[in-house]
Each structure stands twice: as C-alpha cells, then as structure tokens.
Scaffold this active site. Structure first.
Site, PDB file in Angstrom:
ATOM      1  N   ILE A  34       6.467   4.834   1.343  1.00  0.00           N
ATOM      2  CA  ILE A  34       6.496   6.274   0.876  1.00  0.00           C
ATOM      3  C   ILE A  34       5.812   7.082   1.983  1.00  0.00           C
ATOM      4  O   ILE A  34       6.002   8.361   1.977  1.00  0.00           O
ATOM      5  CB  ILE A  34       5.736   6.232  -0.457  1.00  0.00           C
ATOM      6  CG1 ILE A  34       6.352   5.323  -1.624  1.00  0.00           C
ATOM      7  CG2 ILE A  34       5.514   7.396  -1.044  1.00  0.00           C
ATOM      8  CD1 ILE A  34       7.717   5.473  -1.969  1.00  0.00           C
ATOM      9  N   LEU A  93       0.904  -1.240  -0.006  1.00  0.00           N
ATOM     10  CA  LEU A  93       0.019  -0.029  -0.090  1.00  0.00           C
ATOM     11  C   LEU A  93       0.972   1.252   0.069  1.00  0.00           C
ATOM     12  O   LEU A  93       0.417   2.235  -0.178  1.00  0.00           O
ATOM     13  CB  LEU A  93      -0.987  -0.073   1.162  1.00  0.00           C
ATOM     14  CG  LEU A  93      -2.216  -1.108   1.214  1.00  0.00           C
ATOM     15  CD1 LEU A  93      -2.780  -1.003   2.621  1.00  0.00           C
ATOM     16  CD2 LEU A  93      -2.834  -0.914   0.026  1.00  0.00           C
ATOM     17  N   GLU A 103       3.985 -13.654  11.389  1.00  0.00           N
ATOM     18  CA  GLU A 103       5.091 -13.103  11.673  1.00  0.00           C
ATOM     19  C   GLU A 103       5.324 -11.478  12.103  1.00  0.00           C
ATOM     20  O   GLU A 103       6.441 -11.656  12.826  1.00  0.00           O
ATOM     21  CB  GLU A 103       6.033 -12.782  10.242  1.00  0.00           C
ATOM     22  CG  GLU A 103       6.218 -14.107   9.323  1.00  0.00           C
ATOM     23  CD  GLU A 103       5.169 -14.259   8.171  1.00  0.00           C
ATOM     24  OE1 GLU A 103       3.872 -13.899   8.468  1.00  0.00           O
ATOM     25  OE2 GLU A 103       5.416 -14.952   7.443  1.00  0.00           O
ATOM     26  N   HIS A 135      27.922   1.113  -7.538  1.00  0.00           N
ATOM     27  CA  HIS A 135      26.486   1.013  -7.897  1.00  0.00           C
ATOM     28  C   HIS A 135      26.138   2.601  -7.668  1.00  0.00           C
ATOM     29  O   HIS A 135      25.785   2.966  -6.513  1.00  0.00           O
ATOM     30  CB  HIS A 135      25.758   0.265  -6.962  1.00  0.00           C
ATOM     31  CG  HIS A 135      25.604  -1.155  -7.168  1.00  0.00           C
ATOM     32  ND1 HIS A 135      24.974  -1.738  -7.987  1.00  0.00           N
ATOM     33  CD2 HIS A 135      26.519  -2.208  -6.977  1.00  0.00           C
ATOM     34  CE1 HIS A 135      25.066  -2.931  -8.243  1.00  0.00           C
ATOM     35  NE2 HIS A 135      26.077  -3.404  -7.512  1.00  0.00           N
ATOM     36  N   CYS A 168      28.451  -2.372 -12.427  1.00  0.00           N
ATOM     37  CA  CYS A 168      28.717  -3.627 -11.804  1.00  0.00           C
ATOM     38  C   CYS A 168      29.017  -4.665 -12.731  1.00  0.00           C
ATOM     39  O   CYS A 168      29.854  -4.678 -13.402  1.00  0.00           O
ATOM     40  CB  CYS A 168      27.754  -4.017 -10.581  1.00  0.00           C
ATOM     41  SG  CYS A 168      28.428  -5.108  -9.495  1.00  0.00           S
ATOM     42  N   GLU A 195      23.534   4.495  -8.404  1.00  0.00           N
ATOM     43  CA  GLU A 195      22.223   4.528  -8.030  1.00  0.00           C
ATOM     44  C   GLU A 195      21.974   4.415  -6.967  1.00  0.00           C
ATOM     45  O   GLU A 195      21.018   5.199  -6.361  1.00  0.00           O
ATOM     46  CB  GLU A 195      21.438   3.256  -8.821  1.00  0.00           C
ATOM     47  CG  GLU A 195      21.252   2.004  -8.132  1.00  0.00           C
ATOM     48  CD  GLU A 195      22.647   1.065  -8.849  1.00  0.00           C
ATOM     49  OE1 GLU A 195      22.727  -0.179  -8.678  1.00  0.00           O
ATOM     50  OE2 GLU A 195      23.468   1.659  -9.250  1.00  0.00           O
ATOM     51  N   GLN A 253      31.621  -5.374 -16.148  1.00  0.00           N
ATOM     52  CA  GLN A 253      32.479  -6.560 -16.284  1.00  0.00           C
ATOM     53  C   GLN A 253      32.123  -7.105 -17.902  1.00  0.00           C
ATOM     54  O   GLN A 253      33.066  -7.628 -18.622  1.00  0.00           O
ATOM     55  CB  GLN A 253      32.249  -7.620 -15.125  1.00  0.00           C
ATOM     56  CG  GLN A 253      32.233  -7.258 -13.822  1.00  0.00           C
ATOM     57  CD  GLN A 253      32.192  -8.133 -12.761  1.00  0.00           C
ATOM     58  OE1 GLN A 253      31.433  -9.237 -12.972  1.00  0.00           O
ATOM     59  NE2 GLN A 253      32.475  -7.790 -11.388  1.00  0.00           N
ATOM     60  N   ALA A 287      -1.103   8.814  -6.784  1.00  0.00           N
ATOM     61  CA  ALA A 287      -0.479  10.164  -7.332  1.00  0.00           C
ATOM     62  C   ALA A 287       0.160   9.561  -8.399  1.00  0.00           C
ATOM     63  O   ALA A 287       0.620   8.607  -8.750  1.00  0.00           O
ATOM     64  CB  ALA A 287       0.340  10.500  -6.180  1.00  0.00           C
TER      65      ALA A 287
END
Length: 539
Positions: free
Chosen positions: A21, A17, A152, A510, A384, A512, A388, A244
């Site tokens: 965010i 859901l 859980e 990485h 990454c 990002e 290679q 949104a």
C-alpha cells in the site's frame, strides 16, 4: 527524462505492515505529478508463482492481462494506478533459480561454478531493470517481500546493494518500512524494534534513505528526532504511517507527510507540480458519504481469510462509491449452507455473489445459494466457479437432469454440463492446463450483459480449467438460461443470464481483476445498482 530512477521498498520487524500500500500510494502521488511510474514485487518464496498456493497461505492469486499468476499486491498497484501490470512486475525466487539453472544446463556460464553471488544476484538485477530498460517509465518502484533478516530475502537485499552502488545515489533510493509499537503497559511508543531493523539492514550493506513508520499513535517530534539520529536518516525522511480508515486514504496521508517531496529531492527530480488527486478525492468523498446501504452475500469457501477474495471486496468498494451506496459484504461459508440454514443466511440480503474457487468442498452449498437467488428473484452474480454452479443448478432443477455436475467434482456424472476441454485432458502439470489472462468475448445485442458494458466486444481475464459444455447449450437456452457472451475463437460460453429474472448473470471470467478506483468495473456497478433497486422494493 533520461535515466529511469529506482525506488526499493523493504520491510522490517513484522510482515503485513503494508509495504504494497505504501508502494502503491507513493506511485500514485508520483503519477499524479506527471511521472510515468510502475511497481514490481519480488517474492522470496520458492514457488514459481502463487498459482499453486492455497488462498489460506497467501491470499488470492491475482491475474494480469498477459496471463501471469501473481501476488495480490499487483492488484493494489493496478487499482491505485489504473495501469496494467504484467509478468515482469512479479518475480519469485522460484523463477530466479529456475532461470539460472536452465542457463547452467544450456552451458551459458561456460563451466563456471554457479553461485548466489554473482549469478543469482545478477539474475535479480536483470529482472529489476527489465521495466526500466523499456524506456516507458520514469520511476520503477520495487517492493521486496518478507522482512529484512529473513534467510530468503538475503539475495534480494544483496542485489539491491549492488544496484544502488552501480546506479549512483541520485538514481536509486531505499524506503524501509518498520513498526513503532505502542506498549500499553508503559503507555508509550517504542523505537527499539525500528532501530534493530535498520541495523539488520545495514549489516547487509544497505542504508535506508527514508523510514516509513507504521504506528497506531502520532509520532512526536522527539520520537522522529530519535529515529533520525539512531537510524542515520534526515528528520524529514522519518515518515509516519498511521492506521487509516481505508487503504484509499493512504496517498493523502503520505502527501501530508511529504513522502513524495522527500523522494523527489533524494532522486534529484523536479518538485514544482502539485499532485492532481481530484478524481481520487471525488471517489473518496462518495465512498465515505454513501446515501444508502445494501447487504451482499459473498458465498465462498475461503471466507475466513479476507485476502482470499481481495479483488472482489475492493471491486465492491469502487462500485459502491459509483452508486453512492455502502456495500456491506457478508461472508458466508458455503459448507454451512443447506436447505435448513439457507433462508436464515440469505433471505435478508439484497444480492448474492457466488465466488470463484477450486475443488469440490462446499459445492452443494453454492448450488443451494444459486437456487435460492433464482427462485426468489434475488440479484445474482456468479464469477468463474460461481457461473458454473449456476449452470449446474439450472440443469438439475429446471431441466431435471439428475446428478448434473462438473467433471471437476464428479468424473462419472451422467450429465457433465461443465467439463474439461478435449485438448486439456492429457496435460498433467497443474500450472499448465489453465485458461489464463485476457480473452476476447462477444456479447449478444439486446442482452442484459450487453447493456452493462454498452458495447459488443470486450476482453476479460480468466483463471480456470473447466468450461461450459456446449453439448447442453440448446437444452439450457430453450429452458431460459441464455448464453449471451461467447469467445469468438473457441465458441466457448463466457456469460449466461436468465430471461425471467430481474438480474441474474454468471460470467466465466474474473471481472474483479480489472476494477480500479478510476474505472470501477461495469459488471460490479450494475450488480450493486440491481441490489440497491431490490433493497428499495423490499423497503
């Protein structure tokens, strides 16, 4: 501010859901008012961390500066807040139980019977408060994974119940995120799933202070009143979270709904300062009003699930806004690329990004994509495994080293241009052989990568096991594949680029992971710019 305040975000009815965010948006609003805020995620699964999880199971594995492999929600937290998270920001049931069992083996419980309550719950409470006790934060937001009622999450809910009782009402609050579905047959929104969800929460002894309702349609005053009465919350604490256009719209939507105001009131905190979202809204404005559009191919093998490459897709949004262009990302499955299909799949693109990954599936397709980008002067970024692949492609097709490969894909290759380092060869634990977290890298003056960063020394995050094999460095450099970023400690190659190509860069790290709304990653910004230049030339 004396005492750290705690906010707990739980979810009901359905997963996905957007608890992460909502948590990140509320944190952004509180941060924009001057409060020092951080977010942590409690994950109810028994894996110690998501490092060994298949991306199809759980989306991407996010890596923090200190080398923790964590849930992808931590990526949202960093992108929204522009503040680094750490190992303390992600706790799993696996880690909790591991810690308690180790304590029991060491005899720390003095022969007591070890139980879920109090031992597991105490461990959870301790982990929740680690960040608060550092005295670095005014507010700690804790997101609890899964949905209320799951077996859980029961120990987590119980730990929150105890904590709320211990800390007192004005120091802790619970935000419960639920679904208000629209039934098209009846033509109306239904509140019953939310009522059931709140009831389940109350059966565990926990009351929701604020309800955030995910919905596709506006909530009327009648529905808000009904929810307030049945769910035992004040009407102003029934917050609508409507679908949104982008996740980056959510802080403004929550501001309009008054989520931050209700939160501050409940926590007995000052509410005089208006949130300063000037920089955020500038970014949104550029993101929503691009002056041009470019197409970038994301070549990977988990492309069916958007979340597998979440950080890369978000980094493109940040870099696109910075360049005032819309980046349309075309996900291309590397298993379906071969010499017959490649032209059709790639020739119309303005840039190619070969994505990270593990294992040998879809490798040849990635190598073909690199070759196409190299030969057709298409802007290329390899991350990454993508870097290679660029080294392997160059070794095979330029140096003519037949069968050159990585020992990850072919242990008996005659030319292991990518190999595992000696000191890692005898480690058998899957989680133990990685180079993880932030490592130093020195960039060569005058190189393309040096120009991208505008400085010589950088720190970037890693998550890999195999390395560029320095035995082939001289040959590769001579033929035109330059090693322009080196780790000063190990001498390992971190960045390769091509001499005679408009924009061709491969990085072992990485980038990002470090891109945020407030500081888009320079490598993505430069790559998007190069792709935009390419598209203008084409036109």
């Amino acid at each position: 501010m004396a005492e750290t305040k705690y906010i707990f975000v739980t979810g009901g009815v359905s997963s996905s859901l957007g608890k992460g965010i909502i948590a990140a948006s509320l944190a952004k609003l509180l941060q924009a008012r001057g409060f020092r805020t951080t977010i942590q995620k409690l994950d109810p699964y028994i894996n110690v961390d998501p490092g060994t999880l298949n991306p199809y199971e759980h989306g991407e594995c996010y890596v923090t500066e200190d080398g923790a492999e964590t849930d992808l929600d931590l990526g949202h937290y960093e992108r929204f807040l522009n503040v680094n998270t750490s190992q303390a920001n992600n706790v799993t049931t696996g880690r909790i139980y591991q810690s308690v069992i180790e304590k029991e083996r060491r005899g720390e419980f003095l022969g007591k019977t070890v139980q879920v309550v109090p031992h597991i719950t105490n461990e959870i409470k301790e982990r929740i408060q680690i960040l608060g006790k550092k005295k670095e934060y005014d507010i700690v937001i804790t997101e609890i994974g899964g949905t209320v009622g799951d077996i859980e999450s029961l120990p987590y809910i119980e730990a929150v119940r105890q904590l709320k009782w211990e800390l007192g009402d004005e120091n802790a609050l619970v935000i419960h995120l639920t679904l208000v579905p629209f039934l098209s047959a009846a033509g109306e929104l239904k509140t019953k799933p939310t009522q059931h969800s709140v009831k389940t929460l109350m059966e565990s002894g926990l009351k929701a202070d604020i309800l955030v309702c995910r919905t596709e349609h506006e909530l009327s005053d009648d529905i808000r009143r009904k929810l307030a009465i049945f769910c035992n919350v004040r009407q102003e604490a029934v917050i609508q979270s409507i679908d949104a256009p982008t996740i980056y719209d959510v802080p403004n939507l929550m501001l309009k709904e008054g989520l931050d105001t209700v939160t501050l009131k409940k926590l007995d905190l000052p509410d005089e300062i208006t949130p300063n979202l000037e920089q955020w809204n500038k970014f949104l404005d550029r993101h929503k009003n691009p002056k041009a559009e470019i197409r970038i191919g994301l070549i990977g093998k988990y492309v069916e699930l958007q979340d597998s490459y979440k950080s890369i897709l978000e980094a493109f949004i940040h870099a696109g806004a910075e360049n005032e262009v819309k980046v349309v990302v075309e996900s291309i499955h590397s298993e379906f690329i071969n010499e017959n299909t490649i032209k059709n799949k790639i020739s119309h693109l303005d840039g190619v990004l070969v994505a990270p990954g593990f294992g040998e599936r879809g490798i040849e397709g990635k190598i073909d994509a690199v070759q196409f980008a190299r030969e057709n002067k298409l802007p290329f970024l390899g991350i990454c495994l993508g870097m290679q692949m660029a080294v392997i492609e160059f070794a095979r097709n330029v140096l003519q080293l037949k069968g050159a490969n990585s020992t990850e894909m072919d242990q008996s290759t005659k030319h292991p241009v990518i190999d595992i380092m000696e000191e890692q060869k005898n480690i058998t634990h899957m989680g133990g052989t990685m180079r993880l977290g932030a490592w130093d890298c020195h960039l060569k003056e005058g190189s393309a990568i040096h120009e991208v960063y505008g400085k010589a020394d950088i720190k970037e995050r890693h998550r890999h096991r195999y390395e560029y094999n320095n035995k082939y460095k001289e040959q590769l450099e001579k033929a035109g594949m330059l090693s322009t970023g080196i780790n000063p400690e190990t001498g390992l190659v971190e960045v390769v680029e091509l001499k005679d190509h408009p924009w061709f860069v491969g990085v072992q790290y990485h980038p990002e992971y470090k891109s945020t709304v407030a500081s888009p990653h320079p490598l993505f910004v430069a790559f998007v710019k190069a792709a935009y230049e390419h598209s203008k030339k084409k036109a």
